[in-house]
Design an enzyme around this catalytic site. Structure first.
Site, PDB file in Angstrom:
ATOM      1  N   SER A 195      44.739  61.860  -7.684  1.00  0.00           N
ATOM      2  CA  SER A 195      45.887  61.604  -6.813  1.00  0.00           C
ATOM      3  C   SER A 195      45.533  61.865  -5.341  1.00  0.00           C
ATOM      4  O   SER A 195      44.682  61.185  -4.788  1.00  0.00           O
ATOM      5  CB  SER A 195      47.087  62.439  -7.275  1.00  0.00           C
ATOM      6  N   ASP A 290      52.137  53.984 -13.693  1.00  0.00           N
ATOM      7  CA  ASP A 290      51.977  54.792 -12.479  1.00  0.00           C
ATOM      8  C   ASP A 290      52.305  53.953 -11.252  1.00  0.00           C
ATOM      9  O   ASP A 290      51.770  52.851 -11.093  1.00  0.00           O
ATOM     10  CB  ASP A 290      50.531  55.289 -12.398  1.00  0.00           C
ATOM     11  N   HIS A 320      51.182  58.673 -14.243  1.00  0.00           N
ATOM     12  CA  HIS A 320      50.552  59.484 -13.202  1.00  0.00           C
ATOM     13  C   HIS A 320      50.669  60.963 -13.591  1.00  0.00           C
ATOM     14  O   HIS A 320      51.706  61.415 -14.058  1.00  0.00           O
ATOM     15  CB  HIS A 320      51.261  59.256 -11.865  1.00  0.00           C
TER      16      HIS A 320
END
Length: 349
Positions: A195, A290, A320
């Protein structure tokens, strides 16, 4: 039994229930735009634990950080048995601050120095720490038989862009310069992250591509590559799939807000880099549900178009954040191990 071990075991037991039972609990599962069904374990997690969380923007940052450091690890791997784990502060000349790192050594020193991975944790540039990703980093060290240097870069809003990028670059350069002292190979220093950490890993790999040594490999797990988020996946999965648009706007405002920088600056949005030719080999991991899926895959295609060898791993049934759910979801665990194995191969190619 320590509370964390008990809680992780309890969550794993519930989510490992027979599929018919889980399906009866969660009901009909959604399919993404590619026709893939959400994993039933993820569905149970979302409708149970994750559904109880209020919006990110409505909560004090201190609470978010405490949850990330103390509750999120309940879903992560327990720390693996390793030869040694130790912490130190990297002193950066002229920077006026030091950078804490945690070094994971999988075994005693070997005749052939091990590769090293510099790992940047996720958390929207605002939350996360050495503690939040401890179990994951230990698993990478053990499974890939590599030294892991986990980096606790400065967080926003106390330290807005480009502070995290500066720390990431400094940590990579320090690791490469001290690789032999760490028991590693200075020519085999990779970068990795999830991320926000995937963003930092991608930026470091791009920025350092012409330096010697440059990163030998990059593992980018659902990376932030474009802060405009003008993608179909962002529109489709902005609510109800763990990582929501509300959180992304909160993180963007805290990381980039008030800075004299465009969201298209490649040091923030690496997808907008004018040239990525010469970047190291890459393994890009995305998730089918995601919001960041499409921008991660766009960056993979950009690298490939520039002649960079790229492998794309899209876990179509996951969301995610699955890299932090390996302790409780077997589908996450298998996906994480596939990514770690790709990292191990890439560093030794």
């Amino acid at each position: 039994m320590p509370y964390r071990t008990f809680a992780r075991s309890a969550l794993r037991t519930v989510l490992a229930s027979p599929e018919p039972l889980l399906r009866s609990m969660v009901g009909e599962l959604p399919r993404n735009d590619r026709g893939h069904e959400l994993d039933v374990g993820v569905g149970a997690f979302l409708r149970g634990i994750a559904a109880q969380r209020p919006k990110t923007s409505s909560r004090p940052l201190a609470h978010l950080r405490h949850e990330m450091d103390h509750r999120a690890p309940l879903a992560d791997f327990a720390r693996c048995a390793l030869h040694r784990v130790h912490e130190r502060d990297i002193e950066i000349p002229g920077a006026g601050h030091s950078i804490p790192v945690r070094v994971y050594e999988p075994g005693p020193p070997t005749a052939t120095p091990r590769p090293i991975v510099v790992y940047f944790h996720g958390g929207g540039f605002c939350i996360g720490s050495l503690r939040s990703h401890d179990g994951l980093c230990s698993r990478i060290a053990r499974r890939a038989d590599c030294i892991v240097v986990a980096v606790e870069y400065r967080l926003a809003p106390e330290h807005r862009f480009p502070a995290a990028v500066e720390d990431a670059l400094a940590a990579f350069r320090w690791t490469a310069a001290h690789a032999r002292a760490l028991g590693g190979d200075p020519q085999r220093v990779a970068v990795a992250g999830d991320s926000a950490g995937g963003n930092l890993a991608a930026v470091v790999a791009w920025h350092e591509r012409a330096r010697d040594p440059r990163p030998c490999f990059q593992l980018l797990v659902y990376p932030v590559t474009d802060w405009s988020h003008d993608t179909e996946s962002y529109r489709l999965f902005s609510e109800g799939f763990l990582h929501e648009a509300d959180a992304m706007m909160f993180f963007r405002e805290n990381y980039l807000g008030g800075c004299a920088v465009s969201a298209a600056d490649p040091m923030a949005s690496v997808l907008h880099a004018p040239c990525v030719r010469g970047a190291p080999r890459a393994h890009v991991v995305t998730a089918g549900f995601d919001p960041l899926r499409d921008e991660g895959e766009r960056y993979a295609r950009k690298l490939e178009a520039a002649g960079v060898h790229v492998d794309l791993q899209c876990e179509e049934s996951l969301v995610h954040g699955f890299f932090s759910l390996g302790g409780i979801l077997h589908t996450s665990r298998r996906a994480i191990d596939r990514a770690i194995d790709a990292l191990a191969r890439g560093m030794r190619a």
